[in-house]
Design a protein around this motif. Structure first.
Motif, PDB file in Angstrom:
ATOM      1  N   ARG A 118      -6.125 -12.346   3.254  1.00 20.50           N
ATOM      2  CA  ARG A 118      -4.784 -12.783   1.705  1.00 20.50           C
ATOM      3  C   ARG A 118      -3.328 -12.187   2.403  1.00 20.50           C
ATOM      4  NH1 ARG A 118      -7.975  -9.427  -2.696  1.00 20.50           N
ATOM      5  NH2 ARG A 118      -9.705  -8.964  -1.062  1.00 20.50           N
ATOM      6  N   TYR A 119      -3.161 -12.334   3.370  1.00 23.03           N
ATOM      7  CA  TYR A 119      -2.577 -11.513   3.885  1.00 23.03           C
ATOM      8  C   TYR A 119      -1.549 -12.751   4.194  1.00 23.03           C
ATOM      9  CZ  TYR A 119      -3.628  -7.140   3.863  1.00 23.03           C
ATOM     10  OH  TYR A 119      -4.162  -5.696   3.239  1.00 23.03           O
ATOM     11  N   ARG A 122      -0.121 -15.030   1.440  1.00 21.75           N
ATOM     12  CA  ARG A 122       0.920 -14.593   0.983  1.00 21.75           C
ATOM     13  C   ARG A 122       1.738 -15.165   1.629  1.00 21.75           C
ATOM     14  NH1 ARG A 122       2.762 -10.207  -2.618  1.00 21.75           N
ATOM     15  NH2 ARG A 122       4.777 -10.719  -2.726  1.00 21.75           N
ATOM     16  N   ASP A 123       1.799 -15.190   3.093  1.00 18.38           N
ATOM     17  CA  ASP A 123       2.812 -15.200   3.553  1.00 18.38           C
ATOM     18  C   ASP A 123       3.167 -16.739   3.549  1.00 18.38           C
ATOM     19  OD1 ASP A 123       3.103 -12.691   4.845  1.00 18.38           O
ATOM     20  OD2 ASP A 123       2.489 -13.509   7.053  1.00 18.38           O
ATOM     21  N   ARG A 281       0.562  -8.120 -11.114  1.00 17.02           N
ATOM     22  CA  ARG A 281       1.886  -8.832 -11.945  1.00 17.02           C
ATOM     23  C   ARG A 281       1.527 -10.316 -12.775  1.00 17.02           C
ATOM     24  NH1 ARG A 281       7.917  -9.820 -11.026  1.00 17.02           N
ATOM     25  NH2 ARG A 281       7.614  -7.277 -11.207  1.00 17.02           N
TER      26      ARG A 281
ATOM     27  N   ILE B   2      -0.718  -6.692  -0.742  1.00 17.15           N
ATOM     28  CA  ILE B   2      -0.430  -7.461   0.268  1.00 17.15           C
ATOM     29  C   ILE B   2       1.320  -7.825   0.513  1.00 17.15           C
ATOM     30  CG2 ILE B   2      -1.189  -9.663   1.097  1.00 17.15           C
ATOM     31  CD1 ILE B   2      -3.361  -8.674  -0.346  1.00 17.15           C
ATOM     32  N   PRO B   3       1.393  -6.414   1.308  1.00 19.39           N
ATOM     33  CA  PRO B   3       3.164  -6.286   1.980  1.00 19.39           C
ATOM     34  C   PRO B   3       3.491  -7.920   3.292  1.00 19.39           C
ATOM     35  CG  PRO B   3       1.298  -4.813   3.160  1.00 19.39           C
ATOM     36  CD  PRO B   3       0.984  -5.403   2.007  1.00 19.39           C
ATOM     37  N   ALA B   4       4.380  -7.919   3.251  1.00 19.36           N
ATOM     38  CA  ALA B   4       5.160  -8.495   4.861  1.00 19.36           C
ATOM     39  C   ALA B   4       4.454  -7.773   6.102  1.00 19.36           C
ATOM     40  CB  ALA B   4       5.749  -9.443   5.254  1.00 19.36           C
ATOM     41  N   LYS B  42       5.027  -3.878  -1.735  1.00 20.54           N
ATOM     42  CA  LYS B  42       4.011  -4.610  -2.854  1.00 20.54           C
ATOM     43  C   LYS B  42       4.896  -5.817  -3.619  1.00 20.54           C
ATOM     44  CE  LYS B  42       2.311  -3.765  -6.586  1.00 20.54           C
ATOM     45  NZ  LYS B  42       1.884  -3.183  -7.836  1.00 20.54           N
ATOM     46  N   LEU B  43       5.796  -5.781  -3.876  1.00 23.07           N
ATOM     47  CA  LEU B  43       6.595  -6.887  -3.915  1.00 23.07           C
ATOM     48  C   LEU B  43       7.813  -7.668  -3.558  1.00 23.07           C
ATOM     49  CD1 LEU B  43       7.438  -5.127  -7.803  1.00 23.07           C
ATOM     50  CD2 LEU B  43       5.778  -6.411  -7.351  1.00 23.07           C
ATOM     51  N   ARG B  44       7.175  -7.272  -1.863  1.00 20.57           N
ATOM     52  CA  ARG B  44       8.075  -7.555  -1.575  1.00 20.57           C
ATOM     53  C   ARG B  44       9.040  -7.510  -1.029  1.00 20.57           C
ATOM     54  NH1 ARG B  44       4.830 -12.129   2.571  1.00 20.57           N
ATOM     55  NH2 ARG B  44       2.624 -10.704   2.639  1.00 20.57           N
TER      56      ARG B  44
END
Lengths: 798, 293
Positions: A118-119, A122-123, A281, B2-4, B42-44
């Motif tokens: 997922r990371y 997302r990146d 969101r 899903i953070p950086a 979370k929202l980056r």
């Protein structure tokens, strides 16, 4: 044959609960497949824009990335998102799975990234470059219809999706005859369903077997399967859809979403299992919304309170594109607009409008909460106008119990009801007269109690196929195993409603077994015969009836076998205590398991009988069912702050016969709380640029436990003649009946300040302003301080 | 979430944490209870290169009486504050405030020190520490310093901590007899934060005279503040309902520009500040008089 009702009607705890409470159940996101890849969608930050260009090159080369796709890359590989609704002269607004030329709402997907985790996905999604040319957003549905407004779908000349009309009786004459006409414009605001579990999809394709398995958070696994097959252009038999544990839907998972079809496509295209799990969101931006209707109600009345006619215009904000049932929902409002009153002449006009927002669709109640809210508010206004008690205006206009089945001027046949009985019970249970006396006393002390009534009728058990967009029947198979244990395969797809328990209760009674002998299977298209799913309070009334009828078939067969063994007339046999015995002589019996075994061993079956024990029934209902009830809400408004405190809530509901009262109470409780959300707290707010500013739970207020007093519930029982169980359905009653009761209570509390109507949510600041700005003609009402400001947490005192 | 990507450190001691912070400087973020930092990550909206999780430093988790004050370790949770017999007996305003924070889960994870250090304009504790004239202790590799609550809140989301400093302790007074405290709050309906939060600490002297009073306000403006004008209107006067009502009108001084958002306009916030200051004062007075409230 006799049936004992040992389990039906009893408050059995749910069979589902132990696994749910202990965290032993499996949701889509719990699924882990070897070599799983993860999908992240790139979504539009604009409400309305032209896509000038997209550059995915940087994302393609990011670490761990397997694929980056745009709508252009997809070409025709994936079809449009389906809409099942058909209305005359309706403009089509079908959504491409990924936007290619223009985006029409914030959150619309324009590209997707598939990566090893997922990371990484997302990146890489952040590296997809999209150049947008912003266009004028169309946010307000009234402005969307104005002359010269920018047009959302360029193939059309305006933003009118459809117009729909309904007329019954002589409306013109009714309004001419009227002593008074009560008019009010009311907003039934846009809501976000907020299921506890957001959406999630996993898909896996096995090329050798040519099998595509899709796990999805859906209320309609079979319909989803058909639509995935259609969108991907593959034979339906290769698609297998599984709805494992689903953490609530409220209609938001009664749909076919772009993400579901795309993830299925990716599994085939890439040859890897892929998973997508929605963030909260995304859930707010791109899962369907509910309600969003503006109604102008007019009631023509005689001086004595008799209703003569109703005119209603509804402007429905449909959002940018249609989802599965989008255009249809407002028409349910139109059909139910008369509520539980005899109104001889009715005219309804509905205009559906396109705006740059997420689509609206079925959300708990789906059109009926709006209808009930509009008519119940209007009835209260009639009472206020004529200075009569709102309970009496209601009672005066009810059809009498002997008038059922009752035909409405909107063309429905209400199956059965006793409206005065439920109203009387609610008034008595709440101590209505005492409450009115208390209200008068408190007002003199500068305290503002409000008492709100709602007498509702709703439409459930959806429904006869002739009146449904894609079939309204339901299926069930009863399969008894050689050991005597029973499988019930249902086409309904429960996701919190508890039918694993209630269907087991039905089966236990019909077969003389215990609920633990029964296993209810649902949500797997490879196991369960084609079914329609769970929505519209249909699972028990339609799905349960299919179960019941299949059980009767199998019981008949077992009786024949047992009669053959006992050399007795099958009609004189009774099923009880795991035995089949002669009613007049219980000693003459055969064990249930022995009769079952005989069907499989098949050495001594009656001549011509098929071996095995399996029966299927597809139940087609002859009509909808029409549950009803009477609710009383008591609130106190703090005149200093505008806060509304719900003090008591009395709900008398009639959903016909009850299989499990615990489940019914649970549905009623949840529904009332969700109604409280709409009445007092919730509102999906898009700003003038089409940005969803209530985009997270920190800004979109849902009810909390401390907002809710002990709910006082009771029931009347008026069986439905539409199905043999006499059940009606209760999944949505709370949101339908309670919203107007709560708002009526607030408006009633504010009556001394000249307030006649207040739109939802009844915000504190708005109430505070109304009180502050009130210019009395006589003496100004006192606004003595109510309390010490313990306010909403008063109940949490330690 | 899903953070950086980020570098994660979980120091076991304050010294280790301070060394890490001094090494990573601006690229590091301190993680305590996680309620403010994680939603941003979370929202980056926040993507720190390095996260220093101080949550395992047990030495910063205590409530004890020390030199005539009560010292509270910065990593003490809201639940621990709420349930502390020492605080309930000798400085009940903090437990009263902790009770109004979030829900059980939030109170079990959130920490008193780092709620303060975040300087959220709608957090609850700032009002209380202002009304208590609390001291806040900050440590760095160079030593420690003590700040007064009045000088701690600099601006929206900005506390008076210097780069390299970690908030380690909050010190509150042992309240004298005939003192009543109260925290009254209008909740933001979605988040539970304070749209307006008023903390009052009031000590009665002989003859029912207000001997000492302090009022802290949160949620109203970009930072929490002491309602000095309210205090002035009360001090030295005989306490009465009328006096409190009049004093509360000064809840929002001219130099405070009230916030305005989806949940409450500036006008409403201002009006509610007056109402909730009055209610906090009324409750505090009743408690000072020994009446149960």
């Amino acid at each position: 044959m006799a049936t004992a009702t040992r389990y039906m009607g009893r408050p059995l705890k749910r069979k589902e609960d132990p696994r749910l409470i202990q965290g032993l159940s499996h949701y889509v996101d719990d699924l882990r497949l070897p070599d799983m890849h993860y999908v992240v969608f790139v979504r539009s930050p604009h409400a309305h824009a032209r896509i000038r260009s997209m550059d995915t090159s940087r994302a393609q080369t990011a670490p761990g990335v397997l694929a980056v796709l745009t709508g252009q890359d997809l070409g025709n590989a994936v079809g449009v998102i389906p809409c099942a609704a058909q209305l005359p002269e309706m403009k089509l607004a079908l959504r491409p799975p990924l936007a290619t030329e223009r985006v029409l709402f914030v959150g619309e997907p324009v590209a997707l990234v598939v990566a090893v985790d997922r990371y990484a996905a997302r990146d890489a999604a952040e590296l997809v470059e999209v150049e947008y040319e912003p266009l004028t957003p169309i946010v307000d549905p009234e402005k969307a219809l104005a002359r010269g407004a920018p047009v959302l779908h360029p193939q059309y000349s305006d933003n009118v999706a459809y117009r729909w009309e309904l007329e019954g009786g002589d409306v013109g004459a009714a309004f001419q005859k009227a002593d008074k006409v009560v008019r009010q414009k009311m907003v039934n605001q846009r809501l976000i369903p907020v299921a506890l579990e957001p959406r999630a999809v996993v898909a896996n394709y096995k090329p050798g077997e040519n099998k595509l398995t899709v796990w999805s958070t859906t209320q309609i696994p079979h319909l989803l399967r058909t639509q995935i097959a259609a969108a991907l252009g593959v034979p339906e038999y290769i698609v297998h859809v599984i709805a494992p544990e689903v953490g609530g839907g409220f209609g938001s998972k009664l749909n076919v979403y772009a993400e579901e079809v795309l993830v299925a496509h990716l599994a085939m295209r890439l040859g890897k299992p892929v998973k997508w799990t929605e963030s909260r969101r995304e859930n707010f931006q791109a899962t369907i919304h509910g309600r969003d209707q503006i109604a102008t109600m007019e009631l023509a009345v005689k001086r004595d309170g008799t209703l003569l006619g109703l005119r209603c215009h509804i402007l429905a904000d449909l959002g940018a594109y249609y989802q599965l049932l989008t255009p249809l929902i407002p028409t349910l409002t139109g059909l139910m607009i008369c509520g539980c009153y005899k109104i001889p002449a009715v005219r309804v006009e509905i205009t559906g409008a396109f705006t740059n927002k997420m689509a609206t669709d079925a959300y708990r109640g789906a059109g009926r909460p709006e209808a009930t809210y509009f008519i119940e508010r209007a009835i209260d206004m009639v009472a206020a106008e004529l200075k009569k008690d709102p309970a009496e205006i209601r009672r005066k206009n009810f059809p009498k119990p002997k008038e059922f089945p009752y035909a409405t001027p909107t063309g429905l046949i209400y199956d059965s009801a006793n409206y005065p009985k439920s109203l009387d019970m609610a008034l008595k249970k709440s101590g209505y007269r005492r409450l009115r006396a208390q209200q008068a006393k408190l007002r003199r002390q500068g305290r503002y109690l409000g008492i709100g009534l709602s007498t509702y009728v709703e439409i459930c058990a959806m429904g006869p196929s002739s009146a449904m967009p894609a079939g309204g029947w339901e299926s069930a198979t009863v399969r008894i195993e050689p050991t005597g244990k029973v499988n019930i395969l249902t086409g309904a797809s429960p996701h919190g409603q508890g039918q694993e328990t209630s269907f087991a209760q039905i089966a236990a009674d019909l077969l003389g077994l215990e609920p633990d002998d029964i296993h209810v299977v649902h949500g797997d298209t490879a196991i369960v015969p084609y079914g329609i799913g769970t929505f519209g309070s249909r699972a028990t009334a339609v799905g349960g009836t299919a179960v019941y009828t299949a059980l009767v078939k199998i019981r008949d067969k077992l009786a024949t076998i047992a009669g053959h063994i006992l050399q007795e007339d099958p009609q004189r046999l009774v099923f009880r205590d795991k035995k089949i015995f002669l009613k007049s002589n219980p000693a003459k019996s055969v064990a249930f398991a022995e009769a079952v075994g005989a069907a499989y061993i098949a050495k001594a079956l009656p001549a011509g009988m098929e071996p095995g024990l399996e029966a299927t029934h597809f139940f087609e209902p002859s009509n909808f069912t029409f549950p009803f009830g009477a609710h009383v809400a008591v609130v106190e408004v703090d005149p200093e702050t505008g806060e509304v405190h719900l003090q008591r809530y009395v709900a008398v509901d009639d959903c016909g016969n009850v299989i499990n009262p615990l489940l019914v109470d649970g549905q009623v409780h949840g529904g009332i709380v969700q109604a409280l959300g709409q009445a007092f707290l919730e509102e999906a707010v898009y700003d003038e640029n089409g940005q969803l500013i209530t985009g997270e739970l920190t800004d979109y207020a849902i009810p909390r436990a401390w907002d809710v007093p002990r709910l006082e519930t009771a029931r009347t029982v008026t069986p439905s003649p539409v199905n043999p169980l006499g059940v009606k359905g209760v999944g949505e009653a709370g949101t339908i009946g309670a919203t107007p009761a709560l708002v009526n209570a607030v408006v009633d509390a504010l009556a001394p300040f000249g307030v006649r109507h207040l739109d939802m949510p009844t915000k504190r600041e708005r109430i505070w302003q109304l009180i502050r700005k009130f210019k009395p003609t006589g003496s100004r009402p006192a606004t003595k301080r109510v309390g010490d400001g313990r306010g909403r947490r008063g109940r949490r005192k330690r | 979430m899903i953070p950086a990507a980020f570098e994660y450190h979980a120091p076991k001691s304050l010294e280790e944490a301070l060394r890490l912070l001094s090494r990573h400087g601006n690229e590091a973020k301190i993680l305590a209870g996680g309620h403010s930092l994680l939603p941003l990550m979370k929202l980056r909206l926040a993507a720190p290169r390095c996260v220093i999780d101080i949550g395992r430093i047990q030495a910063l988790r205590y409530i004890r009486e020390e030199n005539g004050r009560i010292a509270i370790g910065a990593l003490t949770t809201h639940t621990e504050v709420l349930e502390s017999p020492l605080l309930r007996a000798k400085c009940p305003l903090l437990p009263q405030t902790a009770w109004e924070i979030g829900d059980v889960q939030v109170r079990n994870r959130g920490t008193v020190g780092w709620s303060l250090a975040h300087a959220d304009p709608a957090a609850d504790y700032p009002a209380a520490v202002l009304a208590l004239d609390a001291e806040l202790v900050a440590a760095s590799v160079h030593g420690t310093r003590t700040l007064r609550a009045m000088e701690f809140f600099v601006d929206m989301l900005t506390a008076a901590l210097l780069p390299g400093e970690i908030l380690t302790e909050v010190r509150v007074p042992i309240l004298p007899p005939r003192t009543g405290t109260a925290y009254r709050k209008l909740h933001q309906p979605a988040s539970g934060y304070a749209l307006v939060g008023a903390a009052a600490c009031l000590t009665l002297g002989p003859g029912g005279i207000v001997e000492r009073v302090a009022v802290g306000l949160t949620g109203v403006g970009p930072k929490a503040y002491r309602a000095v004008a309210v205090e002035k209107a009360l001090a030295g006067k005989k306490a009465s309902e009328k006096l409190l009502t009049g004093a509360a009108r000064h809840a929002v001084p001219e130099h405070v520009e009230p916030l305005s958002d989806l949940q409450a306009s500036a006008e409403y916030r201002t009006a509610m500040a007056v109402v909730f200051v009055r209610r906090a004062l009324e409750s505090a007075l009743a408690r000072a008089q020994g009446k149960p409230r």
